[in-house]
Write a protein that holds these residues in place. Structure first.
Motif, PDB file in Angstrom:
ATOM      1  N   ILE A  67       0.836  -1.202   0.000  1.00  0.00           N
ATOM      2  CA  ILE A  67       0.000   0.000   0.000  1.00  0.00           C
ATOM      3  C   ILE A  67       0.871   1.252   0.000  1.00  0.00           C
ATOM      4  CG2 ILE A  67      -1.677   1.334   1.329  1.00  0.00           C
ATOM      5  CD1 ILE A  67      -2.874  -1.324   2.252  1.00  0.00           C
ATOM      6  N   ARG A  68       1.998   1.187   0.697  1.00  0.00           N
ATOM      7  CA  ARG A  68       2.902   2.336   0.698  1.00  0.00           C
ATOM      8  C   ARG A  68       3.416   2.610  -0.720  1.00  0.00           C
ATOM      9  NH1 ARG A  68       5.867   0.924   4.694  1.00  0.00           N
ATOM     10  NH2 ARG A  68       4.747   2.179   6.214  1.00  0.00           N
ATOM     11  N   LYS A  69       3.695   1.549  -1.469  1.00  0.00           N
ATOM     12  CA  LYS A  69       4.135   1.734  -2.862  1.00  0.00           C
ATOM     13  C   LYS A  69       3.008   2.345  -3.693  1.00  0.00           C
ATOM     14  CE  LYS A  69       7.448  -2.091  -2.803  1.00  0.00           C
ATOM     15  NZ  LYS A  69       7.770  -3.451  -3.317  1.00  0.00           N
ATOM     16  N   LEU A  70       1.771   1.923  -3.449  1.00  0.00           N
ATOM     17  CA  LEU A  70       0.635   2.518  -4.146  1.00  0.00           C
ATOM     18  C   LEU A  70       0.533   4.006  -3.830  1.00  0.00           C
ATOM     19  CD1 LEU A  70      -2.332  -0.030  -3.838  1.00  0.00           C
ATOM     20  CD2 LEU A  70      -1.125   0.634  -5.909  1.00  0.00           C
ATOM     21  N   CYS A  71       0.750   4.339  -2.558  1.00  0.00           N
ATOM     22  CA  CYS A  71       0.650   5.733  -2.143  1.00  0.00           C
ATOM     23  C   CYS A  71       1.765   6.584  -2.754  1.00  0.00           C
ATOM     24  CB  CYS A  71       0.690   5.841  -0.620  1.00  0.00           C
ATOM     25  SG  CYS A  71      -0.805   5.241   0.207  1.00  0.00           S
ATOM     26  N   ASP A  72       2.896   5.956  -3.044  1.00  0.00           N
ATOM     27  CA  ASP A  72       3.986   6.694  -3.674  1.00  0.00           C
ATOM     28  C   ASP A  72       3.715   6.976  -5.143  1.00  0.00           C
ATOM     29  OD1 ASP A  72       5.404   6.803  -1.334  1.00  0.00           O
ATOM     30  OD2 ASP A  72       6.617   5.030  -1.759  1.00  0.00           O
ATOM     31  N   ALA A  73       2.749   6.246  -5.718  1.00  0.00           N
ATOM     32  CA  ALA A  73       2.371   6.502  -7.108  1.00  0.00           C
ATOM     33  C   ALA A  73       1.441   7.706  -7.125  1.00  0.00           C
ATOM     34  CB  ALA A  73       1.687   5.279  -7.698  1.00  0.00           C
ATOM     35  N   ARG A  74       1.967   8.867  -7.448  1.00  0.00           N
ATOM     36  CA  ARG A  74       1.246  10.117  -7.243  1.00  0.00           C
ATOM     37  C   ARG A  74      -0.021  10.230  -8.090  1.00  0.00           C
ATOM     38  NH1 ARG A  74       2.144  11.273  -2.594  1.00  0.00           N
ATOM     39  NH2 ARG A  74       0.939  13.163  -3.018  1.00  0.00           N
ATOM     40  N   GLU A  75      -0.110   9.446  -9.163  1.00  0.00           N
ATOM     41  CA  GLU A  75      -1.306   9.578  -9.996  1.00  0.00           C
ATOM     42  C   GLU A  75      -2.518   8.913  -9.359  1.00  0.00           C
ATOM     43  OE1 GLU A  75       0.612   5.703 -11.246  1.00  0.00           O
ATOM     44  OE2 GLU A  75       1.258   7.717 -10.677  1.00  0.00           O
ATOM     45  N   LYS A  76      -2.319   8.112  -8.322  1.00  0.00           N
ATOM     46  CA  LYS A  76      -3.431   7.426  -7.674  1.00  0.00           C
ATOM     47  C   LYS A  76      -4.039   8.307  -6.571  1.00  0.00           C
ATOM     48  CE  LYS A  76      -3.012   3.410  -9.761  1.00  0.00           C
ATOM     49  NZ  LYS A  76      -4.032   2.955 -10.725  1.00  0.00           N
ATOM     50  N   THR A  77      -5.357   8.317  -6.521  1.00  0.00           N
ATOM     51  CA  THR A  77      -6.062   8.931  -5.401  1.00  0.00           C
ATOM     52  C   THR A  77      -6.525   7.791  -4.498  1.00  0.00           C
ATOM     53  OG1 THR A  77      -6.842  10.682  -6.874  1.00  0.00           O
ATOM     54  CG2 THR A  77      -7.957  10.458  -4.745  1.00  0.00           C
ATOM     55  N   ILE A  78      -6.217   7.890  -3.202  1.00  0.00           N
ATOM     56  CA  ILE A  78      -6.463   6.754  -2.309  1.00  0.00           C
ATOM     57  C   ILE A  78      -7.130   7.219  -1.023  1.00  0.00           C
ATOM     58  CG2 ILE A  78      -5.412   4.837  -1.031  1.00  0.00           C
ATOM     59  CD1 ILE A  78      -3.123   4.855  -2.991  1.00  0.00           C
ATOM     60  N   LEU A  79      -8.175   6.491  -0.628  1.00  0.00           N
ATOM     61  CA  LEU A  79      -8.775   6.663   0.691  1.00  0.00           C
ATOM     62  C   LEU A  79      -8.626   5.343   1.441  1.00  0.00           C
ATOM     63  CD1 LEU A  79     -11.802   8.524   1.930  1.00  0.00           C
ATOM     64  CD2 LEU A  79     -11.761   6.072   2.383  1.00  0.00           C
ATOM     65  N   ILE A  80      -8.032   5.402   2.631  1.00  0.00           N
ATOM     66  CA  ILE A  80      -7.818   4.211   3.452  1.00  0.00           C
ATOM     67  C   ILE A  80      -8.538   4.415   4.775  1.00  0.00           C
ATOM     68  CG2 ILE A  80      -6.102   2.637   4.414  1.00  0.00           C
ATOM     69  CD1 ILE A  80      -3.994   4.087   2.722  1.00  0.00           C
ATOM     70  N   SER A  81      -9.250   3.406   5.233  1.00  0.00           N
ATOM     71  CA  SER A  81      -9.874   3.496   6.552  1.00  0.00           C
ATOM     72  C   SER A  81      -9.281   2.439   7.471  1.00  0.00           C
ATOM     73  CB  SER A  81     -11.393   3.302   6.456  1.00  0.00           C
ATOM     74  OG  SER A  81     -11.715   1.934   6.283  1.00  0.00           O
ATOM     75  N   SER A  82      -9.207   2.768   8.740  1.00  0.00           N
ATOM     76  CA  SER A  82      -8.670   1.841   9.727  1.00  0.00           C
ATOM     77  C   SER A  82      -9.099   2.296  11.116  1.00  0.00           C
ATOM     78  CB  SER A  82      -7.138   1.793   9.659  1.00  0.00           C
ATOM     79  OG  SER A  82      -6.605   0.941  10.660  1.00  0.00           O
ATOM     80  N   HIS A  83      -9.086   1.354  12.065  1.00  0.00           N
ATOM     81  CA  HIS A  83      -9.323   1.746  13.462  1.00  0.00           C
ATOM     82  C   HIS A  83      -8.003   1.896  14.203  1.00  0.00           C
ATOM     83  CE1 HIS A  83      -9.086  -2.667  13.529  1.00  0.00           C
ATOM     84  NE2 HIS A  83      -8.683  -2.553  14.766  1.00  0.00           N
ATOM     85  N   ILE A  84      -6.872   1.733  13.494  1.00  0.00           N
ATOM     86  CA  ILE A  84      -5.554   1.824  14.114  1.00  0.00           C
ATOM     87  C   ILE A  84      -4.770   2.944  13.436  1.00  0.00           C
ATOM     88  CG2 ILE A  84      -3.446   0.586  14.707  1.00  0.00           C
ATOM     89  CD1 ILE A  84      -5.004  -2.017  14.336  1.00  0.00           C
ATOM     90  N   LEU A  85      -4.591   4.056  14.129  1.00  0.00           N
ATOM     91  CA  LEU A  85      -3.922   5.223  13.557  1.00  0.00           C
ATOM     92  C   LEU A  85      -2.492   4.900  13.153  1.00  0.00           C
ATOM     93  CD1 LEU A  85      -3.856   8.242  12.880  1.00  0.00           C
ATOM     94  CD2 LEU A  85      -3.250   8.694  15.262  1.00  0.00           C
TER      95      LEU A  85
END
Length: 220
Positions: free
Chosen positions: A172-190
């Protein structure tokens, strides 16, 4: 949004997400994260208010166009009793090369003998039975194979063992580094998502309380 049981899952939520932005939504179980992710991904319509994409309500888009835009991996991810190929290509044909690369990225290439093997929820001689964590990875592989512009990952590491959590977090970190992607992630653990997102929203009892950078949250 209010469910048939009478529970009001979301209210007073105003969220603006820009192209290429990475947003994390954090809250306790039952806070409304999954409902928010489902509304944004057009899994069901808003009862009040609206979700607007590029200036137009989601209701003005065709289901086909939205399915090509939003890639959703939810807690109750759905694996169909079809072949591996059919599960990965639910939004249209994808080349075998891309499919195998997607499975390899998610650590599933060695587990899956061929793309036409039937998926099953029971043990059988012909079917392919994956564990819950492996099915979660298959759902992520589907997102990778289809190259969606907007990814919605609802508790993406839920149900994984410690090794799986580390691997999926790294992916997921690699996905987030791909700047063309818009990503929303939800979690109960900050702590699980604090290094992945540009901004973090805190949701509680259906209301979005804060939305700002991690540094700003830490100051508070």
């Amino acid at each position: 949004y209010q469910y048939a049981s009478g529970k009001k899952a979301l209210h007073d939520v105003c969220l603006e997400i820009h192209s290429g932005e990475k947003i994390a939504v954090v809250g306790e179980n039952g806070a409304g994260k999954t409902t928010l992710a489902s509304l944004l991904g057009n899994l069901f319509p808003c009862q009040e208010g609206s979700v607007v994409l590029n200036g137009s309500s989601l209701s003005t888009y065709s289901r086909r166009d939205l399915n090509r835009f939003f890639g959703v991996v939810s807690q109750d991810f759905q694996i169909y009793p079809l072949s591996v190929r059919e599960n990965l290509c639910v939004n249209g044909p994808v080349s075998d090369d891309i499919l195998w690369k997607s499975l390899e990225k998610m650590g599933l290439k060695e587990k899956i003998p061929d793309l036409d093997r039937q998926m099953t929820h029971e043990f059988s001689d012909e079917g392919l039975l994956l564990s819950g964590g492996q099915m979660q990875r298959l759902a992520l592989a589907r997102v990778v194979a289809n190259d969606f512009p907007f990814l919605i990952l609802d508790e993406p590491i839920n149900g994984l063992d410690p090794i799986g959590i580390a691997e999926v977090r790294s992916f997921i970190r690699k996905l987030c580094d791909a700047r063309e992607k818009t990503i929303l992630i939800s979690s109960h653990i900050l702590s699980e998502i604090s290094l992945l997102a540009d901004d973090i929203g805190i949701i509680d009892h259906g209301a979005l309380l804060e939305e700002e950078s991690l540094a700003e949250l830490e100051q508070k």
